[in-house]
Scaffold this motif. Structure first.
Motif, mmCIF file in Angstrom:
data_model
loop_
_atom_site.group_PDB
_atom_site.id
_atom_site.type_symbol
_atom_site.label_atom_id
_atom_site.label_comp_id
_atom_site.label_asym_id
_atom_site.label_seq_id
_atom_site.Cartn_x
_atom_site.Cartn_y
_atom_site.Cartn_z
ATOM 1 N N GLN A 70 38.116 41.148 47.363
ATOM 2 C CA GLN A 70 38.715 39.989 46.714
ATOM 3 C C GLN A 70 38.054 38.699 47.200
ATOM 4 O O GLN A 70 37.737 37.813 46.409
ATOM 5 C CB GLN A 70 40.218 39.961 46.988
ATOM 6 N N HIS A 74 35.960 36.072 44.786
ATOM 7 C CA HIS A 74 36.395 34.678 44.694
ATOM 8 C C HIS A 74 35.320 33.724 45.211
ATOM 9 O O HIS A 74 35.112 32.652 44.625
ATOM 10 C CB HIS A 74 37.710 34.474 45.455
ATOM 11 N N THR A 150 35.903 32.990 35.051
ATOM 12 C CA THR A 150 37.287 32.632 35.390
ATOM 13 C C THR A 150 38.274 33.494 34.615
ATOM 14 O O THR A 150 39.251 33.998 35.177
ATOM 15 C CB THR A 150 37.541 31.138 35.099
ATOM 16 N N THR A 151 38.006 33.687 33.333
ATOM 17 C CA THR A 151 38.886 34.522 32.512
ATOM 18 C C THR A 151 38.914 35.944 33.052
ATOM 19 O O THR A 151 39.980 36.548 33.207
ATOM 20 C CB THR A 151 38.413 34.516 31.047
ATOM 21 N N LEU A 153 38.200 36.924 36.040
ATOM 22 C CA LEU A 153 38.807 36.922 37.369
ATOM 23 C C LEU A 153 40.327 37.030 37.283
ATOM 24 O O LEU A 153 40.934 37.875 37.957
ATOM 25 C CB LEU A 153 38.408 35.659 38.134
ATOM 26 N N TYR A 154 40.918 36.195 36.445
ATOM 27 C CA TYR A 154 42.386 36.121 36.411
ATOM 28 C C TYR A 154 43.043 37.073 35.407
ATOM 29 O O TYR A 154 44.245 37.321 35.509
ATOM 30 C CB TYR A 154 42.826 34.676 36.165
ATOM 31 N N GLN A 155 42.278 37.595 34.464
ATOM 32 C CA GLN A 155 42.892 38.496 33.485
ATOM 33 C C GLN A 155 42.502 39.964 33.678
ATOM 34 O O GLN A 155 43.174 40.844 33.137
ATOM 35 C CB GLN A 155 42.540 38.044 32.061
ATOM 36 N N GLU A 158 42.081 40.316 39.094
ATOM 37 C CA GLU A 158 43.298 40.100 39.887
ATOM 38 C C GLU A 158 44.439 41.055 39.500
ATOM 39 O O GLU A 158 45.068 41.644 40.380
ATOM 40 C CB GLU A 158 43.758 38.640 39.803
#
Length: 174
Positions: A70, A74, A150-151, A153-155, A158
């Motif tokens: 992780q 990041h 970013t999309t 990473l978070y969708q 994560e």
């Protein structure tokens, strides 16, 4: 001709002494039997404690490996656009190394508890999703697609990582 009993010539005190002696012999046999079984139980208990300790260490290492994965994803995502390509390429190699180490830990766990093979296969497939999603984030960061990274990473990364951590915790608790 009447038959005489073996103990008929003994006095009452002699008979009592003989019975007490026999009770002592029986008591010693019971104690010996109990000691042997207690020793076996002690060995089994020590083996179980050792196994629990090894499993706790393996699960701890899986948590550390996921945390490191992780952190790498990041860090590469957060890197500046100019430095993102070399950092992401290096991070991708490190992420695959962490994946191999994670799978090695799962294999070690599988050796210790082979009857849980199906659940471990499920964890392995969920870990594949996590590392693949991390690799996709790193790939997008390498190519300079910050919004796509970013999309992803978070969708993708994560949520998959959170699900895997929860599944590992549930498996460890069982």
């Amino acid at each position: 001709m009447p038959r005489e009993s073996l103990f008929s010539n003994l006095s009452l005190a002699g008979k009592i002494t003989l019975l007490v002696g026999l009770m002592g012999v029986v008591s010693m046999a019971i104690i010996g039997y109990a000691m042997v079984h207690m020793r076996q139980m002690d060995e089994q208990y020590r083996t179980l404690i050792s196994l629990e300790s090894e499993l706790a260490q393996s699960f701890g290492r899986t948590g550390v490996l996921l945390g490191e994965s992780q952190r790498i994803v990041h860090a590469a995502h957060s890197a500046s656009q100019g430095a993102a390509a070399p950092l992401a390429a290096e991070a991708s190699q490190r992420l695959r190394t962490l994946q191999r180490e994670f799978e090695t830990e799962l294999n070690d766990i599988a050796k210790d508890i082979p009857h849980q093979g199906r659940e471990l296969m499920g964890l392995r497939s969920r870990s594949q999703k996590v590392f693949d999603a991390g690799d996709q984030v790193l790939d997008a960061a390498t190519k300079g697609y910050k919004e796509a990274a970013t999309t992803l990473l978070y969708q993708a990364f994560e949520p998959a990582l959170l699900e895997l951590k929860q599944d590992l915790d549930a498996f460890r608790n069982r």
